[in-house]
Design a protein around this motif. Sequence first.
Motif, PDB file in Angstrom:
ATOM      1  N   UNK A  33      -4.165  14.864  -3.895  1.00 42.16           N
ATOM      2  CA  UNK A  33      -4.554  14.707  -5.119  1.00 42.16           C
ATOM      3  C   UNK A  33      -6.130  13.600  -4.343  1.00 42.16           C
ATOM      4  N   UNK A  34      -6.702  14.038  -5.473  1.00 40.24           N
ATOM      5  CA  UNK A  34      -8.438  13.202  -5.716  1.00 40.24           C
ATOM      6  C   UNK A  34      -8.244  11.713  -4.913  1.00 40.24           C
ATOM      7  N   UNK A  35      -7.195  11.148  -5.608  1.00 44.88           N
ATOM      8  CA  UNK A  35      -7.239  10.027  -5.684  1.00 44.88           C
ATOM      9  C   UNK A  35      -5.263   9.047  -5.315  1.00 44.88           C
ATOM     10  N   UNK A  36      -5.682   8.391  -4.601  1.00 45.58           N
ATOM     11  CA  UNK A  36      -3.614   7.340  -4.344  1.00 45.58           C
ATOM     12  C   UNK A  36      -4.490   5.627  -4.523  1.00 45.58           C
ATOM     13  N   UNK A  37      -3.360   4.861  -4.811  1.00 41.00           N
ATOM     14  CA  UNK A  37      -3.623   4.013  -4.543  1.00 41.00           C
ATOM     15  C   UNK A  37      -3.651   2.998  -2.997  1.00 41.00           C
ATOM     16  N   UNK A  54       4.660   0.679   1.049  1.00 43.50           N
ATOM     17  CA  UNK A  54       3.773   0.520  -0.164  1.00 43.50           C
ATOM     18  C   UNK A  54       4.334   1.654  -1.035  1.00 43.50           C
ATOM     19  N   UNK A  55       5.486   2.090  -0.785  1.00 43.88           N
ATOM     20  CA  UNK A  55       5.757   4.002  -1.324  1.00 43.88           C
ATOM     21  C   UNK A  55       7.068   3.220  -2.395  1.00 43.88           C
ATOM     22  N   UNK A  56       7.270   1.808  -1.393  1.00 45.23           N
ATOM     23  CA  UNK A  56       8.611   1.493  -2.258  1.00 45.23           C
ATOM     24  C   UNK A  56       8.599   1.217  -3.989  1.00 45.23           C
ATOM     25  N   UNK A  57       6.983   0.992  -3.751  1.00 47.86           N
ATOM     26  CA  UNK A  57       6.947   0.865  -5.820  1.00 47.86           C
ATOM     27  C   UNK A  57       6.360   2.144  -5.722  1.00 47.86           C
ATOM     28  N   UNK A 612       2.222  -6.420   8.321  1.00 47.28           N
ATOM     29  CA  UNK A 612       1.001  -5.628   7.175  1.00 47.28           C
ATOM     30  C   UNK A 612       1.034  -5.152   6.044  1.00 47.28           C
ATOM     31  N   UNK A 613       2.223  -4.006   6.127  1.00 48.37           N
ATOM     32  CA  UNK A 613       2.649  -3.621   4.629  1.00 48.37           C
ATOM     33  C   UNK A 613       3.115  -5.409   3.564  1.00 48.37           C
ATOM     34  N   UNK A 614       3.703  -6.173   4.168  1.00 53.03           N
ATOM     35  CA  UNK A 614       3.487  -7.240   3.146  1.00 53.03           C
ATOM     36  C   UNK A 614       2.250  -7.925   2.587  1.00 53.03           C
ATOM     37  N   UNK A 615       1.707  -8.006   3.962  1.00 51.89           N
ATOM     38  CA  UNK A 615       0.213  -8.363   3.513  1.00 51.89           C
ATOM     39  C   UNK A 615      -0.726  -7.380   2.306  1.00 51.89           C
TER      40      UNK A 615
END
Length: 656
Positions: A33-37, A54-57, A612-615
């Motif tokens: 895709x052109x853009x991701x979070x 990060x992809x849990x949400x 890192x993921x939590x931060x």
Amino acid sequence: MAGLAVLLALASVAVAYPALHLEARQISAQEARASYDYVIAGGGQAGLVIANRLSEDPSKTVLVVEYGHLNTDPAQEEPSSATAYKQHLLYNVTSTVQPGLNGRGNLTVYAAAVVGGGSTINGMMLDRGAPDDYDNWAKLGNPGWAFKDLLPYFKKATSLTPPIPELQREFGITYDLTAYGKNSPVHLSFPTYQWPAVKVQYQGMLQAGVKPQKEGALNAYGLFWFPGALDPVTVTRSYAVSGYYRPVTARKNLDLLTGARVNEITFDKSKRATGVTFQARTADGLGIEDRVQTVKATREVVLTSGFLHTPQILQRSGLGPAELLRRAKIPVLVDLPGVGSNFQDHAVASTNFRFDTDVTPNPTFLTENATFKAWADELWAANRTGPRSMTVGNVGSWIPLSVLASDYKNILKTISSQKVSEYLPSNYAGSSALLEGYKAQRKLLTNSFSRLTTGVIELPFAGRGTSSLSLEHPLSRGTVMLDPKNKYAEPIVDYNTFVNPVDALVIARAYGFVRRWMKTPAMQTLSPVEVLPGSQLTTDAELVETARNVTRPSTMHGSGTAAMAPRKYGGVVAPDLLVYGVSGLSVGDVSIIPLVPGAHTCATVYAVAEKAADLIKARTRDVPFLGQCGGAGYTGSTVCKAPHKCRSLGDRKSVV
Ligand SMILES: Cc1cc2nc3c(=O)[nH]c(=O)nc-3n(C[C@H](O)[C@H](O)[C@H](O)COP(=O)(O)OP(=O)(O)OC[C@H]3O[C@@H](n4cnc5c(N)ncnc54)[C@H](O)[C@@H]3O)c2cc1C
Ligand SMILES: *[C@@H]1O[C@H](CO)[C@@H](O)[C@H](O)[C@H]1NC(C)=O
Ligand SMILES: *[C@@H]1O[C@H](CO)[C@@H](O)[C@H](O)[C@H]1NC(C)=O
Ligand SMILES: *[C@@H]1O[C@H](CO)[C@@H](O)[C@H](O)[C@H]1NC(C)=O
Ligand SMILES: *[C@@H]1O[C@H](CO)[C@@H](O)[C@H](O)[C@H]1NC(C)=O
Ligand SMILES: *[C@@H]1O[C@H](CO)[C@@H](O)[C@H](O)[C@H]1NC(C)=O
């Protein structure tokens, strides 16, 4: 026969082979895709952990861009893969000439080039550093990174299945389940077999003065048992792919782009990271396609390209030592002298003793005794038990300096008397921050060396007469710098091994320790005869010379090249893992390690990446006041609503 007494009473063992057919989130470059979070650069060990979290949400989109491909060879999941490194899953890189290693050069640099990174190809030895190691990270100016802060993340990543009761009894294996999580993504366990000579070696270590631990995962110094990254049910490699990727391949908000090289991070005028540029590799894997693509990251770009390429991507993007960037004709976005410096690994020497009265069975039986070999093959075929379930061994010593060397106080004095800049890479001379940082590191290390709670040499044993001697806390520092003549060529790797003479002296003392170990009553029952380095070599000068001649610069634990430290210490990332001088960009891999722990790095990378993921999640939540609240170039929310307050964090502010 002692080994056969370890008869294998596992309740049930699944023989089924784990499916390698993935319902993969894999996409091609055209499909991105052109853009991701979030865009994660590097789908290695840390990258997959962070992508999973990060992809849990489901409302957040995540792209992982990985240079390598998904491994499809089932052999890579067998225990035997722990000692069979595959060149095609590694980058093709060698070191510069090493003056501390008597001018040897072209030494292999080990960096994984495959989805799952190091965890896909490593030796599956899963030990943690000592509490002291991580406490030193915190003391260096990184609040939130002491052992007590990391322990929840070690647990979040790894769970342990105890060894079978027969092995526990026969070998006296101890463990503490409170050190591990329950049903965490990575499953650690012990093989169902150990060579009987390990019992003799263990007794010898006790007699040589090394103190045992019940659980090394909580106290990684002295003598302890450690598990492998081996799924106890399937008896296959448990790693970032099996633990963090395969379970989430149904998530529609996660894309894994393989076979593509991240080139640069893109920034807007306020120095906020906006995405990355990348190029697909050609189908034959030998080259790179002409087309340069860009993908946007609306929340954060996360760098997880490992110790070799994380600093290179930063440097290519204009973040690094200004002098190097100028030579490479790269516009300087932020002068960050620490990018690519502070490079550490565990250099490794070895000894070899012949056992003239070895116990039986011993490791030679697997190649030389047809009856034993047939028995091992039968067990493995029947239910994946027995000698074929072993990886690289499960017990070893992390020897404190005072146990290793009777003259350890002199060694400490030598360190303190050295001029700080004396043995450092030449680029340190131009940076007072790097020198100050090294000075602070040296002080912490010297303190640790004077205690019993840090091992300076790692000496694992597995029933063989050969021993590897790894230098756990080197004083020398190396560099990983992009090639100014071609920023897309592999970086220039200078280990700088043993340039500080104390490092080589510690190996010389380790040779002496091994001789004392061999003279203990326990080891004498094996009638050991020294083959290497050779009993004719006795003086410090001879042993140091031998160390320089034979030591390999790496146990594949390259780290520290984008170190977490205050900026005044030459740090690259702050304790929140955000890169200094810009916003929207973080590092979450082995590169952030400021001081390499006295351990193989895999377990530490899991904990770092989980944290890192939590931060990242905390600062990129949609609630504005939980994000960052200011700092140079920050374009996000600047609102700090009560009861939250702004707190300075290095040269940035964050919300407490
Ligand atoms: C051969 C080997 C054996 C080891 N043995 C052990 C062991 O037994 N026990 C232990 O604890 N540790 C071991 N280690 C160390 C441990 O595995 C590593 O420290 C750890 O896996 C590093 O994780 P990482 O995520 O930081 O980097 P990696 O896992 O190396 O991931 C980096 C990823 O980034 C990708 N990448 C790089 N550049 C780019 C780019 N420009 N664009 C896109 N992608 C890119 C790479 O292909 C790679 O997949 C070993 C390592 C190796 C290599
Ligand atoms: C595994 O197979 C061997 C050989 O057939 C057998 O003796 C043993 O009992 C089996 N162990 C388990 C745990 O099933
Ligand atoms: C590795 O790189 C060297 C030169 O640096 C080259 O000669 C060699 O062919 C490369 N090997 C592979 C397998 O690509
Ligand atoms: C390294 O390899 C290059 C190219 O093969 C060779 O010219 C050089 O002499 C080697 N250097 C050392 C120190 O081995
Ligand atoms: C070979 O192994 C078998 C089974 O472990 C053992 O009984 C035998 O003594 C071994 N032979 C030799 C020559 O050691
Ligand atoms: C070290 O290597 C050099 C060069 O190969 C050799 O001349 C010397 O004898 C070696 N010294 C030792 C102690 O092994």
